[in-house]
Design an enzyme around this catalytic site. Structure first.
Site, PDB file in Angstrom:
ATOM      1  N   CYS A 136      -4.821   2.639  -3.541  1.00  0.00           N
ATOM      2  CA  CYS A 136      -3.549   3.104  -2.951  1.00  0.00           C
ATOM      3  C   CYS A 136      -2.453   2.058  -3.140  1.00  0.00           C
ATOM      4  O   CYS A 136      -1.651   1.801  -2.227  1.00  0.00           O
ATOM      5  CB  CYS A 136      -3.700   3.420  -1.460  1.00  0.00           C
ATOM      6  SG  CYS A 136      -4.733   4.827  -1.126  1.00  0.00           S
ATOM      7  N   GLN A 189      -4.060  -4.812   7.250  1.00  0.00           N
ATOM      8  CA  GLN A 189      -5.067  -5.790   6.838  1.00  0.00           C
ATOM      9  C   GLN A 189      -4.876  -7.103   7.596  1.00  0.00           C
ATOM     10  O   GLN A 189      -5.854  -7.727   8.010  1.00  0.00           O
ATOM     11  CB  GLN A 189      -4.970  -6.064   5.322  1.00  0.00           C
ATOM     12  CG  GLN A 189      -5.189  -4.850   4.441  1.00  0.00           C
ATOM     13  CD  GLN A 189      -6.642  -4.390   4.389  1.00  0.00           C
ATOM     14  OE1 GLN A 189      -7.561  -5.119   4.748  1.00  0.00           O
ATOM     15  NE2 GLN A 189      -6.846  -3.162   3.956  1.00  0.00           N
ATOM     16  N   LYS A 199      -9.948  -0.073  10.650  1.00  0.00           N
ATOM     17  CA  LYS A 199     -10.180  -1.329   9.919  1.00  0.00           C
ATOM     18  C   LYS A 199     -10.471  -2.462  10.899  1.00  0.00           C
ATOM     19  O   LYS A 199     -10.952  -3.521  10.519  1.00  0.00           O
ATOM     20  CB  LYS A 199      -8.966  -1.685   9.068  1.00  0.00           C
ATOM     21  CG  LYS A 199      -8.707  -0.690   7.930  1.00  0.00           C
ATOM     22  CD  LYS A 199      -7.595  -1.163   7.045  1.00  0.00           C
ATOM     23  CE  LYS A 199      -6.887  -0.039   6.341  1.00  0.00           C
ATOM     24  NZ  LYS A 199      -7.628   0.544   5.238  1.00  0.00           N
ATOM     25  N   ASP A 256       3.549  -4.276   7.873  1.00  0.00           N
ATOM     26  CA  ASP A 256       2.319  -3.493   7.782  1.00  0.00           C
ATOM     27  C   ASP A 256       1.164  -4.443   8.101  1.00  0.00           C
ATOM     28  O   ASP A 256       0.794  -5.280   7.281  1.00  0.00           O
ATOM     29  CB  ASP A 256       2.205  -2.911   6.368  1.00  0.00           C
ATOM     30  CG  ASP A 256       0.873  -2.211   6.132  1.00  0.00           C
ATOM     31  OD1 ASP A 256      -0.028  -2.315   6.976  1.00  0.00           O
ATOM     32  OD2 ASP A 256       0.736  -1.564   5.080  1.00  0.00           O
ATOM     33  N   HIS A 316       0.873  -1.188   0.000  1.00  0.00           N
ATOM     34  CA  HIS A 316       0.000   0.000   0.000  1.00  0.00           C
ATOM     35  C   HIS A 316       0.905   1.232   0.000  1.00  0.00           C
ATOM     36  O   HIS A 316       2.030   1.186   0.506  1.00  0.00           O
ATOM     37  CB  HIS A 316      -0.838  -0.049   1.274  1.00  0.00           C
ATOM     38  CG  HIS A 316      -1.870   1.017   1.425  1.00  0.00           C
ATOM     39  ND1 HIS A 316      -1.566   2.295   1.825  1.00  0.00           N
ATOM     40  CD2 HIS A 316      -3.217   0.988   1.258  1.00  0.00           C
ATOM     41  CE1 HIS A 316      -2.682   3.008   1.897  1.00  0.00           C
ATOM     42  NE2 HIS A 316      -3.706   2.242   1.560  1.00  0.00           N
TER      43      HIS A 316
HETATM   44  N1  PLP Z   1      -1.545  -0.584   4.601  1.00  0.00           N
HETATM   45  C1  PLP Z   1      -2.531  -1.306   4.055  1.00  0.00           C
HETATM   46  C2  PLP Z   1      -2.251  -2.698   3.582  1.00  0.00           C
HETATM   47  C3  PLP Z   1      -3.805  -0.752   3.958  1.00  0.00           C
HETATM   48  O1  PLP Z   1      -4.798  -1.474   3.410  1.00  0.00           O
HETATM   49  C4  PLP Z   1      -4.033   0.562   4.429  1.00  0.00           C
HETATM   50  C5  PLP Z   1      -5.351   1.201   4.277  1.00  0.00           C
HETATM   51  O2  PLP Z   1      -6.076   0.928   3.328  1.00  0.00           O
HETATM   52  C6  PLP Z   1      -2.970   1.253   5.001  1.00  0.00           C
HETATM   53  C7  PLP Z   1      -1.726   0.649   5.071  1.00  0.00           C
HETATM   54  C8  PLP Z   1      -3.125   2.649   5.536  1.00  0.00           C
HETATM   55  O3  PLP Z   1      -3.986   2.667   6.631  1.00  0.00           O
HETATM   56  P1  PLP Z   1      -4.454   4.072   7.234  1.00  0.00           P
HETATM   57  O4  PLP Z   1      -5.001   4.864   6.082  1.00  0.00           O
HETATM   58  O5  PLP Z   1      -5.495   3.718   8.211  1.00  0.00           O
HETATM   59  O6  PLP Z   1      -3.281   4.703   7.859  1.00  0.00           O
END
Ligand code: PLP
Length: 406
Positions: free
Chosen positions: A364, A202, A225, A199, A122
């Protein structure tokens, strides 16, 4: 026994209609809905227990501080972490990864040093590293996924060279649902003396997590999430790494002493939490994590695996549906395009008319979409309250899309 109808009743929004149809919420990968316990706890915090934290000596400040600080232990338990002081509160994964980039990576990396990333990432786990590339000449080394969307951990390990200072990798792709064997990556990286950031945005939502079992150095989560409020989140940081970090944001709460000529810092984790935090958001996240632990993350995982298998079976009958990256053991996230001229936005609009919420676009994750050879996809991402009936509703609406756009 996992009673999905009973669980659905915990989420007020799932009872509403959208476009005159029962809401079918399949955009959990972007943000999940909130159970009533979270909403009620946040209302109570504002109505009865609200004050700023840490600084006040009065009753309300003490109560708010206890509730807020208590969430560290809940997050630690959720992540299997031994010590609540290893939990730094953030506004979400994006802030957590930026914290590592600014506070840990930036001071210790020079031009030519490398960060190993996967193409599944992401943007939250890409752009903070691009900052280091732009500003310090750090080199980003990319590991490609396999044809089925999976990521070979050995390829990540093999990408580690003498100049590699960090591996930063997702536990689950938000586009394809690919699950990454982050524990295997951490074992290989550890043998080579390279820290790993995972990360968990998810990954933590869909199965039990134990950071000691994974063996990583940083593990970032995002509260919204995890059925908690937006603006909440945390990052687990191994003690040794925390000692190596310099403060990132400066301000109140993160200091011990400030004079005209000098400043000394608070102990971690507060050293990395400047200013008034998202007090009620973090309290809400704590309640959400307690809710998940009461359901049992292994039960959530089993429910979602059954949904994934059912959806996969139903999708198999649609030979004009192109599911991107459908690796066998993946999570219940499906990105797809349709044969024919329909753009993902068109499909999403038709689904919306049927009360079905999915996401359309690049999610993203532009490098991954480029790798997949698509400019946009629709994404149906399932959560703990979704049902096989909702999969059927999605399939029926996709058949309509096919008729409309073929
Ligand atoms: N990493 C992954 C795999 C994600 O799916 C997301 C959000 O869609 C993020 C990072 C970023 O999360 P946040 O926007 O809550 O900081």
């Amino acid at each position: 026994m996992y009673d999905v109808q009973k669980i659905r009743a915990d989420f007020p929004i799932l009872g509403r209609r959208v476009n005159n149809r029962p809401l079918v919420y399949l955009d959990n990968g972007a943000s999940a809905q909130k159970p009533r316990v979270v909403i009620d706890a946040m209302t109570k915090a504002y109505e009865e227990e609200y004050s700023n934290v840490h600084r006040g000596l009065h009753y309300l400040s003490t109560v708010a501080t206890e509730k807020y600080e208590g969430v560290r232990a809940i997050v630690a338990r959720f992540l299997g972490a031994p010590d609540p002081d290893e939990i730094v509160f953030t506004t979400g994964t994006t802030e957590g990864i930026n914290l590592v980039s600014y506070a840990w990576a930036a001071p210790r990396m020079e031009a030519g040093d490398e960060i190993v990333l996967s193409v599944l990432e992401h943007h939250a786990n890409i752009v903070p590293w691009h900052f280091l590339r732009e500003r310090q000449g750090v080199v980003l080394k990319w590991v490609e996924p396999e044809a089925d969307g999976s990521l070979d951990p050995q390829k990540v390990i093999d990408a580690i060279g003498p100049r590699t200072r960090l591996v930063a990798v997702t536990q689950m792709s938000n586009v394809t649902g690919t699950l990454v064997d982050v524990a295997a990556i951490c074992r290989g990286a550890r043998e080579r003396g390279v820290p790993v950031l995972v990360d968990g945005s998810q990954g933590a939502v869909h199965r039990p997590v134990s950071v000691p079992d994974i063996g990583c150095d940083f593990y970032a989560i995002t509260g919204h999430k995890l059925y908690g409020p937006s603006g909440s989140g945390a990052i687990w940081i191994a003690k040794d790494r925390m000692k190596e970090m310099r403060p990132f944001l400066g301000g109140g709460d993160m200091i011990r002493d400030v004079t005209r000529d000098a400043v000394t810092y608070n102990d971690p984790p507060m050293k990395f939490e400047a200013g008034t935090p998202g007090i009620v958001q973090q309290i809400g996240m704590g309640v959400a994590l307690d809710y998940l632990m009461a359901l049992g993350m292994e039960n959530v995982a089993a429910h979602e695996a059954a949904l994934r298998d059912y959806a996969r079976e139903r999708f198999r009958g649609l030979n004009w549906l192109n599911v991107q990256g459908d690796a066998p053991g993946k999570g219940a996230i499906f990105s797809f395009t349709l044969d024919g001229p329909a753009h993902a936005h068109d499909i999403s609009t038709v689904l919306d008319q049927k009360g079905i919420a999915v996401r359309a676009g690049t999610h993203c994750a532009m490098p991954l979409l480029e790798h997949l050879g698509v400019t946009a996809t629709c994404r149906a991402s399932f959560g703990l309250y979704n049902t096989t009936g909702e999969v059927d509703a999605l399939v029926e609406a996709l058949e309509l899309c096919h008729e409309l756009f073929a």
